[in-house]
Design a protein around this motif. Structure first.
Motif, PDB file in Angstrom:
ATOM      1  N   LEU A  77       0.825  -1.208   0.000  1.00  0.00           N
ATOM      2  CA  LEU A  77       0.000   0.000   0.000  1.00  0.00           C
ATOM      3  C   LEU A  77       0.863   1.264   0.000  1.00  0.00           C
ATOM      4  O   LEU A  77       0.532   2.252  -0.663  1.00  0.00           O
ATOM      5  N   ILE A  78       1.972   1.231   0.726  1.00  0.00           N
ATOM      6  CA  ILE A  78       2.886   2.377   0.737  1.00  0.00           C
ATOM      7  C   ILE A  78       3.449   2.608  -0.662  1.00  0.00           C
ATOM      8  O   ILE A  78       3.496   3.739  -1.143  1.00  0.00           O
ATOM      9  N   LEU A  79       3.850   1.527  -1.322  1.00  0.00           N
ATOM     10  CA  LEU A  79       4.378   1.649  -2.686  1.00  0.00           C
ATOM     11  C   LEU A  79       3.309   2.183  -3.642  1.00  0.00           C
ATOM     12  O   LEU A  79       3.601   3.028  -4.498  1.00  0.00           O
ATOM     13  N   GLN A  80       2.073   1.702  -3.506  1.00  0.00           N
ATOM     14  CA  GLN A  80       0.982   2.204  -4.348  1.00  0.00           C
ATOM     15  C   GLN A  80       0.789   3.699  -4.134  1.00  0.00           C
ATOM     16  O   GLN A  80       0.670   4.465  -5.092  1.00  0.00           O
ATOM     17  N   LYS A  81       0.766   4.109  -2.888  1.00  0.00           N
ATOM     18  CA  LYS A  81       0.549   5.528  -2.569  1.00  0.00           C
ATOM     19  C   LYS A  81       1.713   6.378  -3.081  1.00  0.00           C
ATOM     20  O   LYS A  81       1.502   7.451  -3.651  1.00  0.00           O
ATOM     21  N   LYS A  82       2.944   5.908  -2.880  1.00  0.00           N
ATOM     22  CA  LYS A  82       4.126   6.653  -3.353  1.00  0.00           C
ATOM     23  C   LYS A  82       4.130   6.779  -4.874  1.00  0.00           C
ATOM     24  O   LYS A  82       4.565   7.792  -5.411  1.00  0.00           O
ATOM     25  N   ASP A  83       3.656   5.751  -5.558  1.00  0.00           N
ATOM     26  CA  ASP A  83       3.622   5.764  -7.022  1.00  0.00           C
ATOM     27  C   ASP A  83       2.415   6.517  -7.576  1.00  0.00           C
ATOM     28  O   ASP A  83       2.224   6.562  -8.798  1.00  0.00           O
ATOM     29  N   GLY A  84       1.577   7.065  -6.688  1.00  0.00           N
ATOM     30  CA  GLY A  84       0.407   7.814  -7.126  1.00  0.00           C
ATOM     31  C   GLY A  84      -0.713   6.928  -7.645  1.00  0.00           C
ATOM     32  O   GLY A  84      -1.630   7.394  -8.314  1.00  0.00           O
TER      33      GLY A  84
ATOM     34  N   LEU B 252       6.835  13.195   2.361  1.00  0.00           N
ATOM     35  CA  LEU B 252       7.823  13.016   3.416  1.00  0.00           C
ATOM     36  C   LEU B 252       8.044  11.552   3.790  1.00  0.00           C
ATOM     37  O   LEU B 252       8.908  11.242   4.602  1.00  0.00           O
ATOM     38  N   VAL B 253       7.262  10.653   3.214  1.00  0.00           N
ATOM     39  CA  VAL B 253       7.485   9.218   3.401  1.00  0.00           C
ATOM     40  C   VAL B 253       8.439   8.799   2.295  1.00  0.00           C
ATOM     41  O   VAL B 253       8.135   8.938   1.110  1.00  0.00           O
ATOM     42  N   ARG B 254       9.610   8.311   2.709  1.00  0.00           N
ATOM     43  CA  ARG B 254      10.662   8.055   1.723  1.00  0.00           C
ATOM     44  C   ARG B 254      11.376   6.742   1.990  1.00  0.00           C
ATOM     45  O   ARG B 254      11.504   6.315   3.129  1.00  0.00           O
ATOM     46  N   LYS B 255      11.913   6.198   0.906  1.00  0.00           N
ATOM     47  CA  LYS B 255      12.830   5.071   1.007  1.00  0.00           C
ATOM     48  C   LYS B 255      14.227   5.659   1.087  1.00  0.00           C
ATOM     49  O   LYS B 255      14.514   6.678   0.464  1.00  0.00           O
TER      50      LYS B 255
ATOM     51  N   LEU C 289      15.140   0.233   3.558  1.00  0.00           N
ATOM     52  CA  LEU C 289      14.418   0.836   4.678  1.00  0.00           C
ATOM     53  C   LEU C 289      13.677   2.112   4.295  1.00  0.00           C
ATOM     54  O   LEU C 289      14.098   2.849   3.409  1.00  0.00           O
ATOM     55  N   TRP C 290      12.574   2.347   5.026  1.00  0.00           N
ATOM     56  CA  TRP C 290      11.709   3.501   4.819  1.00  0.00           C
ATOM     57  C   TRP C 290      11.749   4.398   6.045  1.00  0.00           C
ATOM     58  O   TRP C 290      12.033   3.944   7.143  1.00  0.00           O
ATOM     59  N   PHE C 291      11.393   5.667   5.857  1.00  0.00           N
ATOM     60  CA  PHE C 291      11.304   6.593   6.980  1.00  0.00           C
ATOM     61  C   PHE C 291      10.321   7.704   6.648  1.00  0.00           C
ATOM     62  O   PHE C 291       9.953   7.920   5.503  1.00  0.00           O
ATOM     63  N   TYR C 292       9.877   8.390   7.705  1.00  0.00           N
ATOM     64  CA  TYR C 292       9.022   9.568   7.587  1.00  0.00           C
ATOM     65  C   TYR C 292       9.918  10.749   7.943  1.00  0.00           C
ATOM     66  O   TYR C 292      10.398  10.853   9.060  1.00  0.00           O
ATOM     67  N   ASP C 293      10.153  11.631   6.987  1.00  0.00           N
ATOM     68  CA  ASP C 293      11.072  12.747   7.204  1.00  0.00           C
ATOM     69  C   ASP C 293      10.395  13.823   8.035  1.00  0.00           C
ATOM     70  O   ASP C 293       9.652  14.654   7.528  1.00  0.00           O
ATOM     71  N   ARG C 294      10.686  13.821   9.315  1.00  0.00           N
ATOM     72  CA  ARG C 294      10.116  14.805  10.233  1.00  0.00           C
ATOM     73  C   ARG C 294      11.142  15.888  10.594  1.00  0.00           C
ATOM     74  O   ARG C 294      10.936  16.638  11.536  1.00  0.00           O
TER      75      ARG C 294
END
Length: 195
Positions: free
Chosen positions: A77-84, A146-149, A157-162
């Motif tokens: 789901l994260i990949l789907q969202k990142k890919d639009g 801001l959600v990035r690999k 690994l993934w992270f949320y850039d805060r």
């Protein structure tokens, strides 16, 4: 080999992403943090989803199987969202449908009040439902700019850039960021030696 379960990665600044990060790449290939039911319980305790005293017991392998399935669902789901792309919510909703909880107002040690959601834990899916909820909240309300690999080619690994400037590039400056700095330094030295 990596450290025992107590050394789970906590670098994503988001618990759903930390769950996705329970598979990481090492020098010898991919490493699976969730190898047993006990590993899943330890991860849930480390991340605050489960009290340290609780030791749920299910049919052997049921919890780790459900956890890996949930992790794969969240990553997809994260990949789907990142890919639009349109996010296929059915699999995550299947996990969420198992959630049963009640809400209590509790007084903490210092007299402060807190609202606590107490989840039922009679199945692996119910035990994992707070993780599924964290993923649902990330997908619904997270800023996916801001959600990035990690930018390292060999890192998964993934992270949320805060960070304040939102320029975080690496899962960790101590690992991938440092390797990049060292490689860049060596390349500059090599180029300078060749000039």
């Amino acid at each position: 080999m990596l450290a025992p379960s107590q050394a789970f990665l906590q670098l994503a600044d988001d618990r759903a992403l930390d769950f996705v990060n329970t598979v990481t790449r090492t020098e010898s290939g991919l490493y699976e943090y969730l190898q047993t039911d006990s590993d899943v319980v330890a991860w849930l305790q480390t991340m605050g989803f489960l009290d340290a005293k609780e030791q749920p017991a299910f049919r052997k392998g049921a919890l780790v199987g459900a956890a890996r399935h949930l992790r794969d669902t969240i990553k997809k789901l994260i990949l789907q969202k990142k890919d639009g792309k349109r996010v296929d919510v059915a699999a995550l909703n299947s996990f969420l449908s198992h959630a049963r909880y009640h809400v209590n107002l509790v007084r903490k040690a210092h007299g402060e009040l807190d609202v606590v959601h107490e989840y039922e834990r009679s199945s692996p899916e119910q035990l994992l439902s707070p993780v599924a909820q964290a993923a649902a909240e990330l997908l619904a309300a997270g800023d996916f700019e801001l959600v990035r690999k990690c930018e390292s080619d060999d890192c998964v690994l993934w992270f949320y850039d805060r960070t304040k400037a939102h320029r975080r590039r690496w899962c960790s400056m101590a690992s991938c960021g440092n390797r990049h700095k060292v490689a860049s330094f060596r390349a500059r030295q090599k180029q300078a030696a060749g000039d």
